[in-house]
Design an enzyme around this catalytic site. Structure first.
Site: not given
Ligand code: AMP
Length: 127
Positions: A110, A39
């Site tokens: 995810h 993440d």
């Molecule tokens: P959610 O709130 O469960 O949809 O979590 C989405 C997650 O994606 C968050 O923890 C973000 O930090 C992560 N995230 C967003 N963009 C990226 C990226 N480019 N690479 C890795 N993690 C990401």
């Protein structure tokens, strides 16, 4: 903006772009069913995201539409990632935010894997 668990799949979402190789990621695992990567905003010493290869908006969408093979393959991959990251000894948390009440931000299903320290209570807010 949070995701609606049942909205149509948006091919421009950030995880779709990572799957297509348009955006880099710190990959930790990949097989035919799943991709796992760190993440970008780690909330624990280990904070890895595991995503299915297919186009699913949320856990609700995945569990309703994915084949038995995809579901089994995906969750076996989640287990393999946790094992390979060494999380089984001290434990870990799996979490899948689904829809607006859970603050799902990325509209591609995810699973978060958290570990590497005592993770505290399951939810911060009181009921
Ligand atoms: P959610 O709130 O469960 O949809 O979590 C989405 C997650 O994606 C968050 O923890 C973000 O930090 C992560 N995230 C967003 N963009 C990226 C990226 N480019 N690479 C890795 N993690 C990401």
């Amino acid at each position: 903006m949070s995701v609606r668990a049942t909205e149509p799949y948006d091919d421009s979402n950030v995880f779709a772009r990572i799957l297509r190789g348009e955006i880099p990621c710190k990959r930790v695992f990949e097989d035919g069913f799943a991709l796992a990567f760190h993440d970008i905003h780690a909330r624990a010493p280990v904070h890895v995201l595991v995503i299915p290869k297919g186009r699913y908006v949320s856990s609700a969408d995945f569990l309703a539409r994915a084949s038995e093979g995809e579901i089994a393959g995906f969750f076996r991959a989640v287990g393999q990632v946790a094992r390979e990251l060494g999380l089984e000894t001290t434990g870990y948390r799996m979490l899948a935010n689904t829809g607006s009440d859970a603050h799902q931000e990325v509209p591609h299903f995810h699973v978060h894997l958290f570990g590497g320290r005592a993770l505290g209570p399951m939810l911060v807010e009181p009921m």
